[in-house]
Design an enzyme around this catalytic site. Structure first.
Site, PDB file in Angstrom:
ATOM      1  N   LEU A   1       1.012  -1.173   0.023  1.00  0.00           N
ATOM      2  CA  LEU A   1       0.093  -0.561  -0.223  1.00  0.00           C
ATOM      3  C   LEU A   1       1.040   1.543   0.260  1.00  0.00           C
ATOM      4  CD1 LEU A   1      -2.720  -1.224   2.810  1.00  0.00           C
ATOM      5  CD2 LEU A   1      -2.090  -0.975  -0.028  1.00  0.00           C
ATOM      6  N   GLY A   2       2.328   1.027   0.404  1.00  0.00           N
ATOM      7  CA  GLY A   2       2.313   2.290   1.033  1.00  0.00           C
ATOM      8  C   GLY A   2       4.046   2.416   1.094  1.00  0.00           C
TER       9      GLY A   2
ATOM     10  N   ASP B   1       3.841  15.228  10.336  1.00  0.00           N
ATOM     11  CA  ASP B   1       4.320  14.798   8.820  1.00  0.00           C
ATOM     12  C   ASP B   1       2.606  14.595   8.816  1.00  0.00           C
ATOM     13  OD1 ASP B   1       5.886  14.535   7.298  1.00  0.00           O
ATOM     14  OD2 ASP B   1       5.547  12.281   7.408  1.00  0.00           O
TER      15      ASP B   1
ATOM     16  N   GLY C   1       7.717   3.800   3.016  1.00  0.00           N
ATOM     17  CA  GLY C   1       8.555   4.999   3.431  1.00  0.00           C
ATOM     18  C   GLY C   1       9.664   4.755   3.924  1.00  0.00           C
TER      19      GLY C   1
ATOM     20  N   PHE D   1      11.411   4.283   6.895  1.00  0.00           N
ATOM     21  CA  PHE D   1      11.141   3.170   7.749  1.00  0.00           C
ATOM     22  C   PHE D   1      10.348   2.058   7.976  1.00  0.00           C
ATOM     23  CE2 PHE D   1      12.754   7.317   9.774  1.00  0.00           C
ATOM     24  CZ  PHE D   1      13.589   7.991  10.055  1.00  0.00           C
TER      25      PHE D   1
ATOM     26  N   LYS E   1       1.591  -2.111   8.853  1.00  0.00           N
ATOM     27  CA  LYS E   1       2.853  -1.457   8.460  1.00  0.00           C
ATOM     28  C   LYS E   1       4.277  -1.992   8.637  1.00  0.00           C
ATOM     29  CE  LYS E   1       5.164   2.903  10.093  1.00  0.00           C
ATOM     30  NZ  LYS E   1       4.976   4.309  10.122  1.00  0.00           N
TER      31      LYS E   1
ATOM     32  N   VAL F   1       3.906  -0.318   4.225  1.00  0.00           N
ATOM     33  CA  VAL F   1       2.732  -0.825   4.169  1.00  0.00           C
ATOM     34  C   VAL F   1       1.881  -1.781   3.207  1.00  0.00           C
ATOM     35  CG1 VAL F   1       0.136  -0.106   5.023  1.00  0.00           C
ATOM     36  CG2 VAL F   1       2.725   1.640   5.842  1.00  0.00           C
TER      37      VAL F   1
END
Length: 336
Positions: free
Chosen positions: A25-26, A138, A28, A30, A48, A33
Site C-alpha cells: 500500500l505504501g 508529518d 516510507g 522507515f 505496517k 505498509v
C-alpha cells in the site's frame, strides 16, 4: 516489556499463517505498509512493517505507544503489535479508498464541498492529538487515508512525539515541501505551530491541486518556504483563502491554534458528518454477539472482558477490534 503493554510475539511462519500478506500500500523511509488478509476473522487489515534493531527500537516503541493512546473516529484504528525476531508489525484498520493524495490527483480533483468536509475531519483529528499533547510532525496528503465511507483518517505516527505545551523541539523532520520555515533555523521550534503550518500546506494542495512551494531544487524550495512565497489561485473561495493565509503566517505566534481554526466559518459550517468532540471509545462494555463469536473460536469470555477493560492490546483485543470493525453497529461505548 513495559508495564501495561502487551505485545504478541511469534515466529515468521506463525505470523504468515494468521496474516496473509498481499499488495504493498505504501513505502516510507522507515517502513512498508501492506494489505493483509486476517485469516481468523476473514477480513482485510493494513500492516505496517518496521525493522527491529538497536537503532530502531526506541522509534518503534514510541510509535506503538502513541498509536495505542489515540482512539478517534478520524485517526486510523490500531489493532495490535506483533513482533518476530526481525520485524515489528503494526496491525491497523484498512482504509479501502487509499490516501488523500490519490483523491487530489484524480481527474477534476476534489469537489469544493469534499475538500471542506475532509479538511474539517483532519482538523478534528489533529485537535484530538494536540489535546493529548501529541504533535504529529508529518501531516500531508499521503498520511490522510480515506475509508470505505469516504471519511478521512490521519495515519503514520512514526515522527509523532509527546510534547508538553510550551516545550520547544529541535529535530528537523517531516516532508520538505510541507516543512515549517522554523525547522530550517537553529532555534528550537513550536511543534504545535508546525502542525498548523502543515495543515496550511495541505489545505492549499486540496483546493489548488498543486503545492504552494514547488521549486525543483531543495535549496530553491527552502528559500521559497523561508520567504513564505506563495500565491493562492483566484478560484479559491475567500473563506478558504483567509484560512490558508492564517495557517501559513511567517510568525508562528500569529498562526491560529487548532481550537481557533475550528471556530472559523469554513470549518464550523462544513458538513463533517460528526460532532467536533465525537471520540470513539475503546469497547469497555463488550458486544454480546462479538463475545459469543469469539467464544466459539476458543476464547474465554472472562479473558475478553478483562483485556477490553484494561486495554491490553493483546491477541484477544486485536480479534475483538477486528470483528468490531466489521460490525460497527454491534459496539457499545465504554463507561468509566
Amino acid at each position: 516489556m513495559e508495564q501495561g503493554r502487551e505485545t504478541f510475539c511469534c515466529d515468521e511462519d506463525t505470523f504468515g499463517n494468521v496474516y496473509q500478506m498481499m499488495t504493498t500500500l505504501g513505502r516510507g523511509a522507515f517502513a512498508t505498509v501492506k494489505l493483509a488478509f486476517h485469516v481468523p476473522t476473514v477480513s482485510y487489515v493494513a500492516v505496517k512493517i518496521l525493522a527491529n534493531g538497536k537503532g530502531n527500537c526506541a522509534r518503534n516503541n514510541n510509535e506503538v505507544d502513541i498509536m495505542r493512546s489515540l482512539v478517534h473516529q478520524h485517526i486510523i484504528k490500531f489493532f495490535q503489535e506483533v513482533q518476530t525476531r526481525e520485524m515489528t508489525y503494526l496491525i491497523m484498520d484498512y482504509a479501502s479508498k487509499g490516501d488523500l493524495l490519490r483523491q487530489i490527483r484524480k481527474p477534476g480533483g476534489l469537489q469544493e464541498c469534499e475538500a471542506r468536509r475532509l479538511f474539517a475531519q483532519v482538523v478534528q483529528a489533529v485537535k484530538y492529538c494536540h489535546d493529548n499533547c501529541i504533535v504529529h510532525r508529518d501531516i500531508k496528503a499521503n498520511n490522510i487515508l480515506i475509508d470505505a465511507s469516504g471519511n478521512a483518517k490521519l495515519c503514520d505516527f512514526g515522527l509523532a512525539v509527546k510534547v508538553v505545551p510550551g516545550t520547544k523541539l529541535k529535530t528537523f523532520c517531516g516532508t520538505l515541501a510541507y516543512c515549517d520555515r522554523e525547522l530550517f533555523g537553529v532555534e528550537p521550534y513550536d511543534g504545535y505551530a508546525s502542525d498548523v503550518w502543515n495543515l496550511g500546506v495541505l489545505l492549499y494542495y486540496m483546493v489548488a491541486r498543486h503545492l504552494p512551494f514547488q521549486v525543483s531544487s531543495s535549496a530553491g524550495l527552502r528559500q521559497q518556504i523561508l520567504a513564505a512565497n506563495f500565491s493562492v489561485p483566484h478560484h479559491v473561495p475567500s473563506d478558504i483563502f483567509s484560512i490558508i493565509v492564517e495557517l501559513l503566517m511567517i510568525n508562528p505566534d500569529r498562526r491560529p491554534t487548532i481550537s481557533q481554526i475550528l471556530r472559523r466559518p469554513m470549518i464550523r459550517d462544513s458538513k463533517a458528518q460528526a460532532s467536533w468532540n465525537s471520540i470513539q471509545s475503546l469497547p469497555g462494555t463488550p458486544s454480546p454477539s462479538i463475545v459469543g463469536t469469539m467464544a466459539g473460536m476458543g476464547y474465554q469470555r472472562e479473558g475478553i472482558i478483562e483485556c477490553l477493560r484494561d486495554q491490553k492490546y493483546n491477541q484477544a483485543m486485536a480479534k475483538y477490534l477486528s470483528l468490531q470493525h466489521r460490525a460497527p453497529g454491534e459496539t457499545a461505548a465504554i463507561t468509566r
